[in-house]
Design a protein around this motif. Structure first.
Motif, PDB file in Angstrom:
ATOM      1  N   THR A   3      -5.363  -0.379   2.842  1.00 12.26           N
ATOM      2  CA  THR A   3      -5.383  -1.513   1.909  1.00 12.26           C
ATOM      3  C   THR A   3      -3.985  -2.103   1.817  1.00 12.26           C
ATOM      4  OG1 THR A   3      -4.827  -0.218  -0.053  1.00 12.26           O
ATOM      5  CG2 THR A   3      -7.169  -0.350   0.547  1.00 12.26           C
ATOM      6  N   ASN A   4      -3.912  -3.337   1.323  1.00 17.48           N
ATOM      7  CA  ASN A   4      -2.608  -3.962   1.103  1.00 17.48           C
ATOM      8  C   ASN A   4      -1.797  -3.175   0.087  1.00 17.48           C
ATOM      9  OD1 ASN A   4      -2.868  -5.997   2.976  1.00 17.48           O
ATOM     10  ND2 ASN A   4      -3.777  -7.435   1.521  1.00 17.48           N
ATOM     11  N   ASP A   5      -2.485  -2.555  -0.894  1.00 17.93           N
ATOM     12  CA  ASP A   5      -1.783  -1.718  -1.873  1.00 17.93           C
ATOM     13  C   ASP A   5      -1.104  -0.544  -1.188  1.00 17.93           C
ATOM     14  OD1 ASP A   5      -2.550  -3.389  -3.931  1.00 17.93           O
ATOM     15  OD2 ASP A   5      -4.150  -2.082  -4.654  1.00 17.93           O
ATOM     16  N   ASP A   6      -1.804   0.093  -0.226  1.00 20.63           N
ATOM     17  CA  ASP A   6      -1.217   1.219   0.505  1.00 20.63           C
ATOM     18  C   ASP A   6       0.001   0.767   1.308  1.00 20.63           C
ATOM     19  OD1 ASP A   6      -3.185   2.894  -0.495  1.00 20.63           O
ATOM     20  OD2 ASP A   6      -4.370   2.894   1.346  1.00 20.63           O
ATOM     21  N   ARG A   7      -0.124  -0.350   2.009  1.00 20.88           N
ATOM     22  CA  ARG A   7       1.017  -0.891   2.782  1.00 20.88           C
ATOM     23  C   ARG A   7       2.174  -1.225   1.838  1.00 20.88           C
ATOM     24  NH1 ARG A   7       0.101  -2.523   8.247  1.00 20.88           N
ATOM     25  NH2 ARG A   7       1.975  -3.793   8.149  1.00 20.88           N
ATOM     26  N   GLY A   8       1.856  -1.749   0.662  1.00 20.98           N
ATOM     27  CA  GLY A   8       2.885  -2.067  -0.318  1.00 20.98           C
ATOM     28  C   GLY A   8       3.593  -0.824  -0.827  1.00 20.98           C
ATOM     29  N   THR A   9       2.836   0.240  -1.037  1.00 18.50           N
ATOM     30  CA  THR A   9       3.423   1.510  -1.473  1.00 18.50           C
ATOM     31  C   THR A   9       4.357   2.043  -0.404  1.00 18.50           C
ATOM     32  OG1 THR A   9       1.503   2.041  -2.840  1.00 18.50           O
ATOM     33  CG2 THR A   9       2.901   3.886  -2.155  1.00 18.50           C
ATOM     34  N   VAL A  10       3.910   2.028   0.854  1.00 17.16           N
ATOM     35  CA  VAL A  10       4.744   2.485   1.968  1.00 17.16           C
ATOM     36  C   VAL A  10       6.016   1.647   2.040  1.00 17.16           C
ATOM     37  CG1 VAL A  10       4.870   2.622   4.494  1.00 17.16           C
ATOM     38  CG2 VAL A  10       2.845   3.485   3.292  1.00 17.16           C
ATOM     39  N   ALA A  11       5.882   0.323   1.937  1.00 20.07           N
ATOM     40  CA  ALA A  11       7.046  -0.567   1.999  1.00 20.07           C
ATOM     41  C   ALA A  11       8.025  -0.284   0.867  1.00 20.07           C
ATOM     42  CB  ALA A  11       6.589  -2.024   1.964  1.00 20.07           C
ATOM     43  N   GLU A  12       7.515  -0.061  -0.338  1.00 21.69           N
ATOM     44  CA  GLU A  12       8.386   0.214  -1.492  1.00 21.69           C
ATOM     45  C   GLU A  12       9.202   1.489  -1.271  1.00 21.69           C
ATOM     46  OE1 GLU A  12       8.084   1.498  -6.189  1.00 21.69           O
ATOM     47  OE2 GLU A  12       6.315   0.667  -5.214  1.00 21.69           O
ATOM     48  N   ILE A  13       8.550   2.540  -0.801  1.00 22.18           N
ATOM     49  CA  ILE A  13       9.255   3.801  -0.556  1.00 22.18           C
ATOM     50  C   ILE A  13      10.325   3.599   0.507  1.00 22.18           C
ATOM     51  CG2 ILE A  13       9.003   6.162   0.312  1.00 22.18           C
ATOM     52  CD1 ILE A  13       6.104   6.052  -0.959  1.00 22.18           C
ATOM     53  N   MET A  14       9.973   2.897   1.591  1.00 23.97           N
ATOM     54  CA  MET A  14      10.928   2.673   2.674  1.00 23.97           C
ATOM     55  C   MET A  14      12.116   1.837   2.210  1.00 23.97           C
ATOM     56  SD  MET A  14       8.195   2.128   5.780  1.00 23.97           S
ATOM     57  CE  MET A  14       9.400   1.684   7.028  1.00 23.97           C
ATOM     58  N   LYS A  15      11.871   0.796   1.415  1.00 23.79           N
ATOM     59  CA  LYS A  15      12.950  -0.076   0.941  1.00 23.79           C
ATOM     60  C   LYS A  15      13.948   0.678   0.072  1.00 23.79           C
ATOM     61  CE  LYS A  15      10.598  -4.511   0.955  1.00 23.79           C
ATOM     62  NZ  LYS A  15      10.014  -5.583   0.141  1.00 23.79           N
ATOM     63  N   GLU A  16      13.462   1.660  -0.689  1.00 17.48           N
ATOM     64  CA  GLU A  16      14.336   2.401  -1.606  1.00 17.48           C
ATOM     65  C   GLU A  16      15.096   3.533  -0.912  1.00 17.48           C
ATOM     66  OE1 GLU A  16      12.413   3.666  -5.168  1.00 17.48           O
ATOM     67  OE2 GLU A  16      11.678   1.660  -5.628  1.00 17.48           O
ATOM     68  N   THR A  17      14.793   3.779   0.351  1.00 17.73           N
ATOM     69  CA  THR A  17      15.445   4.866   1.090  1.00 17.73           C
ATOM     70  C   THR A  17      16.733   4.361   1.721  1.00 17.73           C
ATOM     71  OG1 THR A  17      13.299   5.862   1.568  1.00 17.73           O
ATOM     72  CG2 THR A  17      15.147   6.544   2.950  1.00 17.73           C
ATOM     73  N   ARG A  18      17.834   5.037   1.500  1.00 21.35           N
ATOM     74  CA  ARG A  18      19.126   4.654   2.088  1.00 21.35           C
ATOM     75  C   ARG A  18      19.327   5.311   3.460  1.00 21.35           C
ATOM     76  NH1 ARG A  18      20.458   0.407   0.729  1.00 21.35           N
ATOM     77  NH2 ARG A  18      22.654   0.706   1.012  1.00 21.35           N
TER      78      ARG A  18
END
Length: 159
Positions: A3-18
């Protein structure tokens, strides 16, 4: 089903990773994990890192491009499985070059040894964290009630 929600969750985690951890197979056949500074991703299916062409890592990836990249942040954890590609895209390298790249690599984006590593993701397994307080409450609840704590959602996304 993704789902788009799942892709959004994955994107959020990746964006916050340094710092992400890239795992690949060495030329000798051993699994190698190395920290990589997060540069950019167009979406969870395409991520970019800066590296050196002369590195053992690039030689190994040219022989076997299968990789896993793991991301961890307060939002959760992602395990991205995909394929690595070495790129000489100088315009993209200049776009992504920043102070952190300059601190670890010599010569700047014009140096022919500095190249991009593009990861094309196939799947991303993720665990969405309820946060530190939520985890602590769930762990305490599990200890007190002998029930399994709810530590967040876990799923796999096809990219």
């Amino acid at each position: 089903m993704t789902t788009n929600d799942d892709r959004g969750t994955v994107a959020e985690i990746m964006k916050e990773t340094r710092i992400a951890v890239l795992t690949y197979q060495s030329l000798a056949g051993a699994l190698v994990s190395t920290p990589m500074g997060m540069q950019d991703f167009e979406d969870p299916g395409t991520t970019w890192f800066i590296t050196e062409r002369s590195s053992d890592k690039v030689q190994a990836l040219e022989a076997d491009p299968r990789v896993n990249v793991s991301y961890s942040s307060k939002a959760g954890w992602v395990s991205l499985a995909g394929t690595a590609h070495v790129s000489d895209d100088t315009a993209k390298l200049k776009e992504l070059w920043d102070a952190s790249a300059g601190a670890f690599m010599s010569g700047g984006p014009e140096d022919p040894d500095n190249v991009l590593l593009r990861i094309d993701g196939d799947t991303a397994e993720f665990w969405e964290s309820p946060g530190k307080v939520g985890v602590a409450i769930q762990m305490a609840k599990g200890l007190i009630t002998d029930s399994e704590p709810d530590l967040g959602d876990n799923d796999t996304v096809t990219l």
